[in-house]
Design a protein around this motif. Structure first.
Motif, PDB file in Angstrom:
ATOM      1  N   GLY A 225       0.813  -1.214   0.000  1.00  0.00           N
ATOM      2  CA  GLY A 225       0.000   0.000   0.000  1.00  0.00           C
ATOM      3  C   GLY A 225       0.838   1.251   0.000  1.00  0.00           C
TER       4      GLY A 225
ATOM      5  N   ALA B 238       1.244   3.858  -3.292  1.00  0.00           N
ATOM      6  CA  ALA B 238       0.952   5.285  -3.150  1.00  0.00           C
ATOM      7  C   ALA B 238       2.060   6.119  -3.773  1.00  0.00           C
TER       8      ALA B 238
ATOM      9  N   ARG C 186      -0.537   9.509  -4.281  1.00  0.00           N
ATOM     10  CA  ARG C 186      -0.982   9.362  -2.893  1.00  0.00           C
ATOM     11  C   ARG C 186      -2.433   9.795  -2.705  1.00  0.00           C
TER      12      ARG C 186
ATOM     13  N   ILE D 246      -4.947   7.067  -4.134  1.00  0.00           N
ATOM     14  CA  ILE D 246      -4.989   5.854  -3.312  1.00  0.00           C
ATOM     15  C   ILE D 246      -5.686   6.124  -1.984  1.00  0.00           C
TER      16      ILE D 246
ATOM     17  N   ALA E   3      -9.258   4.209  -0.944  1.00  0.00           N
ATOM     18  CA  ALA E   3      -9.206   3.287   0.184  1.00  0.00           C
ATOM     19  C   ALA E   3     -10.136   3.731   1.313  1.00  0.00           C
TER      20      ALA E   3
ATOM     21  N   PHE F 180      -3.852   0.865   3.017  1.00  0.00           N
ATOM     22  CA  PHE F 180      -3.525   1.896   2.035  1.00  0.00           C
ATOM     23  C   PHE F 180      -3.620   3.293   2.641  1.00  0.00           C
TER      24      PHE F 180
ATOM     25  N   THR G 271      -0.199   5.840   3.265  1.00  0.00           N
ATOM     26  CA  THR G 271      -0.379   6.931   2.309  1.00  0.00           C
ATOM     27  C   THR G 271      -0.524   8.260   3.036  1.00  0.00           C
TER      28      THR G 271
END
Length: 481
Positions: free
Chosen positions: A81, A85, A90, A93, A97, A130, A134
């Motif tokens: 994850g 990212a 970033r 994602i 998520a 994630f 991130t």
């Protein structure tokens, strides 16, 4: 010799560096809220376990899976994850998520089937795998290294620790209504943060190294971590010496070894293993394993003991542990100042010492404990230990790492946190289940249950002390990336 005017200008520049714009504050609050939500979710569900077990007729081994399914999804994909990212963007994602996290929270609060409930926990863990790294890398790439980043990371990690600690209180309140509210309360918060994130998280471009030729690295990493964490959390039920457990470890090791071979041969690896040789990265990750692994296992045992053995209500237990949450939450404005003044390594040592002492003191607790004398000292020490060690470990884990690998460094520290929690919780559950205080199925006395839980408490103390010894080991020479 540096002139006084130069020193004055330097001091002014340093002071100006921590004066953030409104946009920076709003960005920080968005990602901090999500990390707090992650911690809140884990802690609330922990408080609700006895109520869930009673309504859905689940035993201790099955209840462990409500916690472990989240850890399984979280720990298995954190490295991937964080790296995705870096490679795919970033902001993208993070928002996708978080939307999945909200949907899984809604479904978890509505289902009646235990298997489906556990499945929603797994999906939430995947989503958090994630959002956590991130969000971490969003901060490290938007705040300059030094006092500015230390302050941002201290606030960020303290939000996570505060969410985890205060989740005990919120979980008690929600469980007094219904255990389902421990799932549903996250939904409106997550939806609101998605909308705010769309506005305040700056758009970023995917990495220039996103050539897609390390697909097999991504596949083998995900499969290897999934197999490893699954084997860890299922070992208490299947037996540590069973064929299934041994085969699970062997297959996972083979897949991860294949991943290592791939990473050493591709031009742009998903994970650069040399990062572990930089600065404090390796020791910070080992410290994180001890910190979170011991604390989550301690909370699991404490929740079951106080509610199932002593008959405390969820709200009474939550209020008893409130000082821990208040200490962690109130430390947020000062964590970066402590790090700047004393240095993260010293705070890590102090925090782990307080944590270990808190566990050791709790071993005195009997079947009729006095809260002020027997429980409160440990509660205070745990709050101090977590408040000092958690943000300091995260700062040390990413210090000196280049921007293009901040997601990787964040993924490493978060993976260590979750895999450590999975490992220690799995061993703790095996020890507690192995005690089998009632054997014949008759009424179990409070003393017998305490004897069954005590080895797990000893394990939490031992893990924290081991982490302290690792953190106190001589530092290797700093390598500049």
């Amino acid at each position: 010799m540096t002139s006084p005017s130069t020193l004055t200008r330097s001091a002014e520049q340093l002071h100006a560096a921590v004066r953030w714009t409104r946009a920076q504050w709003l960005l920080l609050m968005v990602v901090c809220t999500v990390l707090a939500l992650d911690g809140l979710d884990v802690s609330m569900v922990g408080v609700a376990l006895p109520s869930i077990g009673h309504e859905l007729h689940l035993g201790t081994d099955s209840l462990q899976w409500i916690v472990s399914a989240y850890v399984l999804g979280y720990g298995s994909l954190l490295l991937l994850g964080g790296r995705l990212a870096d490679l795919l963007g970033r902001r993208r994602i993070f928002l996708i998520a978080l939307t999945i996290f909200a949907a899984a929270s809604l479904l978890g609060g509505l289902v009646d089937d235990p298997t489906l409930l556990i499945a929603t926990r797994f999906v939430k863990g995947l989503a958090a795998a994630f959002t956590a790294p991130t969000g971490f890398s969003i901060i490290t790439t938007n705040f300059a290294e030094g006092r500015e980043r230390n302050k941002a990371l201290s606030i960020f990690t303290t939000f996570g620790a505060s969410g985890f600690s205060l989740g005990l209180v919120v979980g008690g309140l929600m469980t007094s209504l219904s255990w389902r509210w421990t799932f549903l309360v996250s939904v409106p918060i997550a939806v609101a943060v998605v909308l705010l994130g769309m506005r305040f998280i700056p758009k970023d471009k995917p990495s220039a190294h996103n050539s897609g030729h390390d697909i097999w690295g991504a596949v083998t990493l995900a499969l290897g971590m999934l197999g490893l964490v699954y084997t860890l959390v299922s070992a208490p039920e299947k037996g540590w010496g069973s064929v299934a457990t041994i085969a699970g470890f062997a297959i996972s090791a083979a897949v991860l070894a294949t991943f290592a071979v791939i990473e050493n041969r591709v031009k742009h690896p998903l994970i650069r293993f040399g990062i572990l040789r930089e600065g404090w990265v390796a020791r910070a990750n080992l410290s994180a394993i001890g910190l979170f692994g011991s604390y989550l296992s301690f909370q699991f045992i404490l929740t079951m003991f106080l509610q199932s053995v002593l008959g405390w209500s969820p709200l009474a237990m939550a209020l008893a542990l409130l000082p821990t949450g208040l200490l962690v939450a109130s430390s947020a404005p000062f964590a970066d100042r402590f790090i700047d003044k004393f240095g993260a390594p010293k705070l890590i040592l102090t925090g782990l010492t307080a944590l270990g002492l808190g566990y050791v003191l709790f071993l005195r607790v009997g079947t009729s404990p006095n809260y002020v004398l027997d429980i409160l000292p440990s509660v205070i020490l745990l709050g101090i230990g977590f408040a000092l060690a958690f943000p300091s470990i995260n700062v040390q884990a990413t210090a000196g790492i280049r921007d293009s690998e901040q997601g990787l460094a964040a993924g490493l520290i978060q993976t260590s946190t979750q895999v450590g929690a999975a490992l220690v919780l799995a061993v703790t559950t095996a020890i507690v289940s192995g005690g089998n205080a009632g054997g014949s199925g008759g009424t179990v006395s409070a003393a017998a249950m305490l004897d069954q839980y005590r080895p797990g408490l000893v394990l939490s103390a031992a893990v924290a002390i081991a982490a302290l010894l690792v953190a106190a080991s001589p530092a290797r020479r700093r390598r500049t990336p």
